[in-house]
Motif scaffolding. Structure first.
Motif, PDB file in Angstrom:
ATOM      1  N   CYS A 118       0.814  -1.217   0.000  1.00 31.07           N
ATOM      2  CA  CYS A 118       0.000   0.000   0.000  1.00 31.07           C
ATOM      3  C   CYS A 118       0.848   1.268   0.000  1.00 31.07           C
ATOM      4  O   CYS A 118       1.950   1.292   0.541  1.00 31.07           O
ATOM      5  CB  CYS A 118      -0.914   0.024   1.229  1.00 31.07           C
ATOM      6  SG  CYS A 118      -2.164  -1.260   1.188  1.00 31.07           S
ATOM      7  N   ASP A 121       0.181   6.803   2.277  1.00 31.79           N
ATOM      8  CA  ASP A 121      -0.992   7.475   2.833  1.00 31.79           C
ATOM      9  C   ASP A 121      -1.974   6.510   3.479  1.00 31.79           C
ATOM     10  O   ASP A 121      -2.706   6.885   4.397  1.00 31.79           O
ATOM     11  CB  ASP A 121      -1.698   8.310   1.761  1.00 31.79           C
ATOM     12  CG  ASP A 121      -0.897   9.549   1.378  1.00 31.79           C
ATOM     13  OD1 ASP A 121      -0.027   9.975   2.176  1.00 31.79           O
ATOM     14  OD2 ASP A 121      -1.124  10.092   0.283  1.00 31.79           O
ATOM     15  N   VAL A 122      -1.989   5.276   3.030  1.00 31.07           N
ATOM     16  CA  VAL A 122      -2.863   4.266   3.656  1.00 31.07           C
ATOM     17  C   VAL A 122      -2.409   4.018   5.089  1.00 31.07           C
ATOM     18  O   VAL A 122      -3.233   3.889   6.002  1.00 31.07           O
ATOM     19  CB  VAL A 122      -2.848   2.952   2.837  1.00 31.07           C
ATOM     20  CG1 VAL A 122      -3.564   1.830   3.570  1.00 31.07           C
ATOM     21  CG2 VAL A 122      -3.477   3.187   1.465  1.00 31.07           C
ATOM     22  N   TRP A 123      -1.097   4.003   5.316  1.00 28.49           N
ATOM     23  CA  TRP A 123      -0.574   3.734   6.664  1.00 28.49           C
ATOM     24  C   TRP A 123      -0.758   4.922   7.601  1.00 28.49           C
ATOM     25  O   TRP A 123      -0.611   4.785   8.807  1.00 28.49           O
ATOM     26  CB  TRP A 123       0.909   3.326   6.589  1.00 28.49           C
ATOM     27  CG  TRP A 123       1.108   2.156   5.685  1.00 28.49           C
ATOM     28  CD1 TRP A 123       1.891   2.103   4.571  1.00 28.49           C
ATOM     29  CD2 TRP A 123       0.490   0.871   5.790  1.00 28.49           C
ATOM     30  NE1 TRP A 123       1.791   0.869   3.980  1.00 28.49           N
ATOM     31  CE2 TRP A 123       0.949   0.098   4.702  1.00 28.49           C
ATOM     32  CE3 TRP A 123      -0.407   0.291   6.682  1.00 28.49           C
ATOM     33  CZ2 TRP A 123       0.545  -1.220   4.492  1.00 28.49           C
ATOM     34  CZ3 TRP A 123      -0.814  -1.018   6.471  1.00 28.49           C
ATOM     35  CH2 TRP A 123      -0.334  -1.757   5.393  1.00 28.49           C
ATOM     36  N   MET A 125      -3.691   6.397   7.755  1.00 30.43           N
ATOM     37  CA  MET A 125      -5.109   6.331   8.122  1.00 30.43           C
ATOM     38  C   MET A 125      -5.257   5.674   9.496  1.00 30.43           C
ATOM     39  O   MET A 125      -4.503   4.770   9.836  1.00 30.43           O
ATOM     40  CB  MET A 125      -5.887   5.523   7.077  1.00 30.43           C
ATOM     41  CG  MET A 125      -5.905   6.153   5.709  1.00 30.43           C
ATOM     42  SD  MET A 125      -6.673   5.087   4.468  1.00 30.43           S
ATOM     43  CE  MET A 125      -8.380   5.185   4.986  1.00 30.43           C
ATOM     44  N   THR A 126      -6.252   6.137  10.255  1.00 28.63           N
ATOM     45  CA  THR A 126      -6.457   5.589  11.594  1.00 28.63           C
ATOM     46  C   THR A 126      -7.911   5.203  11.766  1.00 28.63           C
ATOM     47  O   THR A 126      -8.715   6.045  12.116  1.00 28.63           O
ATOM     48  CB  THR A 126      -6.064   6.643  12.662  1.00 28.63           C
ATOM     49  OG1 THR A 126      -4.801   7.207  12.341  1.00 28.63           O
ATOM     50  CG2 THR A 126      -5.969   6.016  14.017  1.00 28.63           C
ATOM     51  N   PRO A 128      -7.016   2.016   8.693  1.00 22.73           N
ATOM     52  CA  PRO A 128      -7.295   1.839   7.262  1.00 22.73           C
ATOM     53  C   PRO A 128      -8.469   0.874   7.069  1.00 22.73           C
ATOM     54  O   PRO A 128      -8.319  -0.339   7.136  1.00 22.73           O
ATOM     55  CB  PRO A 128      -6.005   1.233   6.700  1.00 22.73           C
ATOM     56  CG  PRO A 128      -4.994   1.297   7.789  1.00 22.73           C
ATOM     57  CD  PRO A 128      -5.744   1.418   9.073  1.00 22.73           C
ATOM     58  N   PHE A 130     -11.896   0.183   4.538  1.00 25.94           N
ATOM     59  CA  PHE A 130     -12.467   0.515   3.238  1.00 25.94           C
ATOM     60  C   PHE A 130     -13.795  -0.218   3.082  1.00 25.94           C
ATOM     61  O   PHE A 130     -13.839  -1.445   3.148  1.00 25.94           O
ATOM     62  CB  PHE A 130     -11.493   0.125   2.118  1.00 25.94           C
ATOM     63  CG  PHE A 130     -10.158   0.794   2.268  1.00 25.94           C
ATOM     64  CD1 PHE A 130      -9.953   2.055   1.734  1.00 25.94           C
ATOM     65  CD2 PHE A 130      -9.126   0.182   2.958  1.00 25.94           C
ATOM     66  CE1 PHE A 130      -8.723   2.693   1.896  1.00 25.94           C
ATOM     67  CE2 PHE A 130      -7.900   0.809   3.120  1.00 25.94           C
ATOM     68  CZ  PHE A 130      -7.703   2.072   2.577  1.00 25.94           C
ATOM     69  N   LEU A 135      -8.327  -3.207   6.406  1.00 31.64           N
ATOM     70  CA  LEU A 135      -7.298  -3.647   5.469  1.00 31.64           C
ATOM     71  C   LEU A 135      -6.621  -4.919   5.976  1.00 31.64           C
ATOM     72  O   LEU A 135      -6.264  -5.005   7.150  1.00 31.64           O
ATOM     73  CB  LEU A 135      -6.254  -2.540   5.308  1.00 31.64           C
ATOM     74  CG  LEU A 135      -5.110  -2.810   4.339  1.00 31.64           C
ATOM     75  CD1 LEU A 135      -5.623  -2.800   2.899  1.00 31.64           C
ATOM     76  CD2 LEU A 135      -4.010  -1.760   4.508  1.00 31.64           C
ATOM     77  N   CYS A 156      -5.538  -3.026  11.411  1.00 24.85           N
ATOM     78  CA  CYS A 156      -5.598  -3.909  10.243  1.00 24.85           C
ATOM     79  C   CYS A 156      -5.669  -5.374  10.683  1.00 24.85           C
ATOM     80  O   CYS A 156      -5.524  -5.687  11.860  1.00 24.85           O
ATOM     81  CB  CYS A 156      -4.363  -3.702   9.364  1.00 24.85           C
ATOM     82  SG  CYS A 156      -4.182  -2.020   8.742  1.00 24.85           S
TER      83      CYS A 156
END
Length: 196
Positions: A118, A121-123, A125-126, A128, A130, A135, A156
């Motif tokens: 990934c 920017d995905v990491w 997220m607090t 991640p 979707f 994730l 995750c």
């Protein structure tokens, strides 16, 4: 957990910051000590950071990996998380089986491939999540317990995907999916959900 981070770029900042918030002790080694200090007040040399850590995130450019590992010294018994991607223009792998190359350079370390699929920017997220689904983070290696805990600390789901011998498949998957994304395609749409 005592976590060392080699590197002070985006991946180091995103993952290191999340783990520090989760209560882990984070120490950073990087060529740019000022940038390392922005991630953690605990900054050391490569060797000092290696000695002080149980788990080390290798978050340096692929071309610098062997040089950094040599400067880190003895990594025997350490869990070394490889999140690097050796890719060039056109999302083509420049080093096939990067994780095996790292394992050969870090004799005695428990190399685990993770966090390479990934964008940074995905990491950040607090957590991640979707479409309501957290994730899943594939992990390849022999010391997956510690890494699974760090995956869960990000919100995750750890997905144990086999030994380090399967890391090359994960690296190829990264290159393939990134190539699709660069071309404007939704790579995730290639795979049906499990119940299907």
């Amino acid at each position: 957990m005592r976590i060392g981070i080699f590197g002070a770029g985006g991946m180091a900042e995103a993952l290191g910051g999340q783990w520090a918030k989760a209560g882990h002790e984070v120490m950073v080694a990087a060529r740019d000590r000022a940038k390392a200090a922005e991630i953690s007040p605990r900054v050391g040399t490569w060797a000092e950071t290696a000695r002080a850590s149980e788990v080390i995130l290798l978050a340096v450019p692929a071309a610098s990996v062997t040089e950094v590992l040599a400067m880190a010294g003895n990594l025997a018994g350490k869990v070394l998380i490889d999140c690097t991607n050796a890719v060039g223009p056109g999302a083509v792998l420049t080093v096939p089986d990067q994780a095996a190359r790292i394992a050969a350079a870090a004799v005695g370390a428990h190399v685990v491939k993770a966090f390479n699929l990934c964008h940074v920017d995905v990491w950040r997220m607090t957590p991640p999540v979707f479409g309501g689904r957290p994730l899943a983070v594939p992990i390849c290696g022999d010391k997956v317990g510690e890494v699974s805990e760090l995956v869960r600390d990000l919100g995750c789901v750890p997905l144990v995907a086999g030994g380090l011998d399967r890391a090359a498949l994960m690296e190829a998957t990264m290159a393939f999916t990134v190539g699709l994304w660069f071309d404007g395609h939704d790579a995730q749409a290639c795979f049906p959900p499990l119940p299907a």
